[in-house]
Design a protein around this motif. Structure first.
Motif, short mmCIF file in Angstrom:
data_model
loop_
_atom_site.label_atom_id
_atom_site.label_comp_id
_atom_site.label_asym_id
_atom_site.label_seq_id
_atom_site.Cartn_x
_atom_site.Cartn_y
_atom_site.Cartn_z
N LEU A 35 17.66 87.37 10.46
CA LEU A 35 18.89 86.57 10.45
C LEU A 35 19.88 87.02 9.38
O LEU A 35 21.06 86.70 9.47
CB LEU A 35 18.55 85.09 10.27
N ARG A 38 22.58 89.14 11.25
CA ARG A 38 23.60 88.45 12.07
C ARG A 38 22.94 87.25 12.73
O ARG A 38 21.72 87.17 12.79
CB ARG A 38 24.17 89.37 13.14
N PRO A 39 23.75 86.31 13.27
CA PRO A 39 23.16 85.23 14.07
C PRO A 39 22.46 85.81 15.30
O PRO A 39 22.89 86.83 15.84
CB PRO A 39 24.38 84.39 14.49
N TYR A 84 20.63 81.08 16.20
CA TYR A 84 20.30 80.66 14.84
C TYR A 84 21.04 81.55 13.87
O TYR A 84 21.18 82.75 14.10
CB TYR A 84 18.79 80.76 14.62
N ARG A 85 21.51 80.94 12.78
CA ARG A 85 22.16 81.71 11.73
C ARG A 85 21.78 81.11 10.39
O ARG A 85 21.39 79.94 10.30
CB ARG A 85 23.67 81.74 11.91
#
Length: 120
Positions: A35, A38-39, A84-85
């Motif tokens: 993560l 990047r997302p 997800y980020r």
């Protein structure tokens, strides 16, 4: 003779205990590492971490979310997708994780044993 006085037996730092309570769990570091780039959608994240089950990935993401390190974002689609980020707090782990990676490259063999400091 070793010193067994009060100074030598101090408790482990509370911050270190909290960090390893979370990052000491299998897969957590790898998830955050992915993560940091990047997302990522759930399926991409699972493919990026060989050997992790969907259930374990979901559990770890839930824990990271509860700790304030990961945000779950739903794209209503169609198709509905979940990404997800990292939060600001999660992204702030980058220097520490990079340093741990450098340390591992220098001092740990591929099987995890401490080496002589010459790298793998």
């Amino acid at each position: 003779m070793a010193d067994h006085g009060e100074q030598a037996c101090r408790r482990v730092d509370g911050g270190i205990s909290r960090v390893f309570a979370l990052f000491g769990k299998r897969w957590t570091g790898q998830i955050v590492s992915v993560l940091l780039q990047r997302p990522v959608h759930f399926a991409e994240l699972r493919r990026a971490i060989p050997g992790i089950s969907e259930r374990m990935l979901s559990d770890r993401l839930t824990e990271l979310g509860a700790a304030g390190l990961v945000i779950r974002e739903v794209d209503e689609g169609p198709p509905l997708r979940v990404a997800y980020r990292l939060t600001e707090a999660g992204a702030a782990m980058e220097p520490a994780l990079k340093e741990l990676g450098r340390w591992a490259d220098t001092y740990l063999t591929r099987d995890g044993a401490a080496g002589s400091g010459t790298g793998c």
